[in-house]
Write a protein that holds these residues in place. Structure first.
Motif, PDB file in Angstrom:
ATOM      1  N   MET A  58      30.057  30.777  16.054  1.00 30.49           N
ATOM      2  CA  MET A  58      29.699  32.046  16.664  1.00 30.49           C
ATOM      3  C   MET A  58      30.246  32.088  18.098  1.00 30.49           C
ATOM      4  O   MET A  58      30.022  31.176  18.871  1.00 30.49           O
ATOM      5  N   THR A  59      30.972  33.128  18.438  1.00 33.13           N
ATOM      6  CA  THR A  59      31.574  33.208  19.764  1.00 33.13           C
ATOM      7  C   THR A  59      30.530  33.593  20.811  1.00 33.13           C
ATOM      8  O   THR A  59      29.495  34.172  20.504  1.00 33.13           O
ATOM      9  N   GLU A  60      30.849  33.275  22.072  1.00 29.27           N
ATOM     10  CA  GLU A  60      29.946  33.596  23.176  1.00 29.27           C
ATOM     11  C   GLU A  60      29.679  35.100  23.252  1.00 29.27           C
ATOM     12  O   GLU A  60      28.571  35.527  23.553  1.00 29.27           O
ATOM     13  N   LYS A  61      30.720  35.900  22.980  1.00 30.48           N
ATOM     14  CA  LYS A  61      30.561  37.354  23.073  1.00 30.48           C
ATOM     15  C   LYS A  61      29.560  37.858  22.044  1.00 30.48           C
ATOM     16  O   LYS A  61      28.734  38.720  22.337  1.00 30.48           O
ATOM     17  N   PHE A  62      29.625  37.316  20.828  1.00 29.31           N
ATOM     18  CA  PHE A  62      28.673  37.707  19.785  1.00 29.31           C
ATOM     19  C   PHE A  62      27.267  37.263  20.160  1.00 29.31           C
ATOM     20  O   PHE A  62      26.299  37.997  19.976  1.00 29.31           O
ATOM     21  N   VAL A  63      27.152  36.056  20.699  1.00 26.33           N
ATOM     22  CA  VAL A  63      25.856  35.535  21.133  1.00 26.33           C
ATOM     23  C   VAL A  63      25.291  36.440  22.222  1.00 26.33           C
ATOM     24  O   VAL A  63      24.106  36.791  22.204  1.00 26.33           O
ATOM     25  N   ALA A  64      26.120  36.844  23.163  1.00 25.55           N
ATOM     26  CA  ALA A  64      25.668  37.721  24.242  1.00 25.55           C
ATOM     27  C   ALA A  64      25.172  39.047  23.682  1.00 25.55           C
ATOM     28  O   ALA A  64      24.151  39.576  24.138  1.00 25.55           O
ATOM     29  N   ARG A  65      25.871  39.567  22.703  1.00 28.58           N
ATOM     30  CA  ARG A  65      25.466  40.846  22.100  1.00 28.58           C
ATOM     31  C   ARG A  65      24.090  40.721  21.444  1.00 28.58           C
ATOM     32  O   ARG A  65      23.210  41.546  21.670  1.00 28.58           O
ATOM     33  N   GLU A  66      23.915  39.705  20.629  1.00 35.11           N
ATOM     34  CA  GLU A  66      22.662  39.534  19.906  1.00 35.11           C
ATOM     35  C   GLU A  66      21.498  39.184  20.840  1.00 35.11           C
ATOM     36  O   GLU A  66      20.411  39.742  20.717  1.00 35.11           O
ATOM     37  N   LYS A  67      21.738  38.257  21.751  1.00 33.07           N
ATOM     38  CA  LYS A  67      20.655  37.820  22.645  1.00 33.07           C
ATOM     39  C   LYS A  67      20.267  38.914  23.633  1.00 33.07           C
ATOM     40  O   LYS A  67      19.088  39.065  23.953  1.00 33.07           O
ATOM     41  N   SER A  68      21.239  39.689  24.099  1.00 31.10           N
ATOM     42  CA  SER A  68      20.907  40.760  25.045  1.00 31.10           C
ATOM     43  C   SER A  68      20.113  41.866  24.356  1.00 31.10           C
ATOM     44  O   SER A  68      19.213  42.464  24.947  1.00 31.10           O
ATOM     45  N   ARG A  69      20.402  42.124  23.095  1.00 32.01           N
ATOM     46  CA  ARG A  69      19.641  43.135  22.350  1.00 32.01           C
ATOM     47  C   ARG A  69      18.214  42.645  22.080  1.00 32.01           C
ATOM     48  O   ARG A  69      17.240  43.383  22.269  1.00 32.01           O
ATOM     49  N   ALA A  70      18.090  41.397  21.663  1.00 31.82           N
ATOM     50  CA  ALA A  70      16.756  40.831  21.420  1.00 31.82           C
ATOM     51  C   ALA A  70      15.948  40.802  22.717  1.00 31.82           C
ATOM     52  O   ALA A  70      14.744  41.104  22.721  1.00 31.82           O
ATOM     53  N   PHE A  71      16.611  40.464  23.804  1.00 24.32           N
ATOM     54  CA  PHE A  71      15.932  40.446  25.103  1.00 24.32           C
ATOM     55  C   PHE A  71      15.491  41.854  25.497  1.00 24.32           C
ATOM     56  O   PHE A  71      14.377  42.043  25.995  1.00 24.32           O
ATOM     57  N   ALA A  72      16.333  42.846  25.266  1.00 20.93           N
ATOM     58  CA  ALA A  72      15.980  44.233  25.582  1.00 20.93           C
ATOM     59  C   ALA A  72      14.726  44.660  24.822  1.00 20.93           C
ATOM     60  O   ALA A  72      13.843  45.329  25.385  1.00 20.93           O
ATOM     61  N   LEU A  73      14.634  44.257  23.570  1.00 17.43           N
ATOM     62  CA  LEU A  73      13.435  44.588  22.791  1.00 17.43           C
ATOM     63  C   LEU A  73      12.190  43.921  23.381  1.00 17.43           C
ATOM     64  O   LEU A  73      11.115  44.526  23.432  1.00 17.43           O
ATOM     65  N   ARG A  74      12.332  42.683  23.828  1.00 19.54           N
ATOM     66  CA  ARG A  74      11.198  42.000  24.479  1.00 19.54           C
ATOM     67  C   ARG A  74      10.793  42.719  25.750  1.00 19.54           C
ATOM     68  O   ARG A  74       9.611  42.853  26.059  1.00 19.54           O
ATOM     69  N   VAL A  75      11.790  43.175  26.502  1.00 21.86           N
ATOM     70  CA  VAL A  75      11.512  43.900  27.744  1.00 21.86           C
ATOM     71  C   VAL A  75      10.794  45.214  27.437  1.00 21.86           C
ATOM     72  O   VAL A  75       9.818  45.562  28.104  1.00 21.86           O
ATOM     73  N   VAL A  76      11.258  45.934  26.426  1.00 27.68           N
ATOM     74  CA  VAL A  76      10.600  47.194  26.047  1.00 27.68           C
ATOM     75  C   VAL A  76       9.134  46.931  25.700  1.00 27.68           C
ATOM     76  O   VAL A  76       8.228  47.633  26.175  1.00 27.68           O
ATOM     77  N   ARG A  77       8.890  45.930  24.886  1.00 28.47           N
ATOM     78  CA  ARG A  77       7.510  45.608  24.495  1.00 28.47           C
ATOM     79  C   ARG A  77       6.674  45.152  25.691  1.00 28.47           C
ATOM     80  O   ARG A  77       5.483  45.498  25.812  1.00 28.47           O
ATOM     81  N   SER A  78       7.288  44.404  26.582  1.00 22.44           N
ATOM     82  CA  SER A  78       6.579  43.951  27.786  1.00 22.44           C
ATOM     83  C   SER A  78       6.204  45.131  28.668  1.00 22.44           C
ATOM     84  O   SER A  78       5.094  45.180  29.222  1.00 22.44           O
ATOM     85  N   CYS A  79       7.102  46.086  28.773  1.00 18.14           N
ATOM     86  CA  CYS A  79       6.822  47.274  29.592  1.00 18.14           C
ATOM     87  C   CYS A  79       5.751  48.145  28.943  1.00 18.14           C
ATOM     88  O   CYS A  79       4.919  48.726  29.642  1.00 18.14           O
ATOM     89  N   GLN A  80       5.755  48.216  27.629  1.00 18.63           N
ATOM     90  CA  GLN A  80       4.678  48.941  26.936  1.00 18.63           C
ATOM     91  C   GLN A  80       3.328  48.297  27.241  1.00 18.63           C
ATOM     92  O   GLN A  80       2.342  48.990  27.486  1.00 18.63           O
ATOM     93  N   TYR A  81       3.310  46.973  27.240  1.00 16.67           N
ATOM     94  CA  TYR A  81       2.090  46.240  27.582  1.00 16.67           C
ATOM     95  C   TYR A  81       1.680  46.519  29.026  1.00 16.67           C
ATOM     96  O   TYR A  81       0.517  46.829  29.302  1.00 16.67           O
ATOM     97  N   LEU A  82       2.641  46.418  29.950  1.00 12.19           N
ATOM     98  CA  LEU A  82       2.335  46.627  31.370  1.00 12.19           C
ATOM     99  C   LEU A  82       1.798  48.026  31.629  1.00 12.19           C
ATOM    100  O   LEU A  82       0.852  48.210  32.392  1.00 12.19           O
ATOM    101  N   GLN A  83       2.392  49.009  30.989  1.00 10.21           N
ATOM    102  CA  GLN A  83       1.958  50.385  31.210  1.00 10.21           C
ATOM    103  C   GLN A  83       0.663  50.703  30.474  1.00 10.21           C
ATOM    104  O   GLN A  83      -0.194  51.408  30.998  1.00 10.21           O
ATOM    105  N   GLY A  84       0.513  50.171  29.272  1.00 11.38           N
ATOM    106  CA  GLY A  84      -0.665  50.466  28.474  1.00 11.38           C
ATOM    107  C   GLY A  84      -1.902  49.694  28.880  1.00 11.38           C
ATOM    108  O   GLY A  84      -2.990  50.257  29.009  1.00 11.38           O
TER     109      GLY A  84
END
Length: 118
Positions: A1-27
């Motif tokens: 797996m290339t670094e670019k593919f890893v960056a794509r997948e990990k950045s998307r998974a991280f974004a989802l964690r951030v969205v959920r974390s912000c929902q928690y912080l706001q809620g």
């Protein structure tokens, strides 16, 4: 797996964690200002990585990855601030921090590798 593919997948998974974390912080914590900063920078990383996939040139690719790196660094700041202010449980803040710093290392490696290629 290339670094670019890893960056794509990990950045998307991280974004989802951030969205959920912000929902928690706001809620649950009723925190709206800092959580919006975290949401903006934390989701921008993946968007910039995706944008870089269709860069017009190698310098354009490096520039977009640098922008993603800057957003990741800013996100790390917001995670630290929210953690230190007690909005995140220590384990939750540390887990986000670990993921964010992994993205920082991946982006740095991609930038260095791309710059060294001729």
């Amino acid at each position: 797996m290339t670094e670019k593919f890893v960056a794509r997948e990990k950045s998307r998974a991280f974004a989802l964690r951030v969205v959920r974390s912000c929902q928690y912080l706001q809620g649950r914590k009723r925190e709206y200002v800092l959580s919006k900063q975290l949401l903006r920078s934390g989701t921008a990383i993946g968007a910039l990585v995706r944008e870089a996939e269709y860069a017009e040139s190698r310098p354009d690719f490096v520039h977009k990855m640098h922008m993603a790196l800057k957003e990741a660094n800013e996100t790390d700041y917001w995670i630290d601030l929210l953690s230190d202010a007690g909005y995140f449980a220590p384990e939750a803040g540390q887990s986000l921090r670990v993921d964010c710093r992994e993205l920082l290392r991946i982006l740095i490696a991609i930038i260095k590798t791309t710059k060294s290629q001729r």
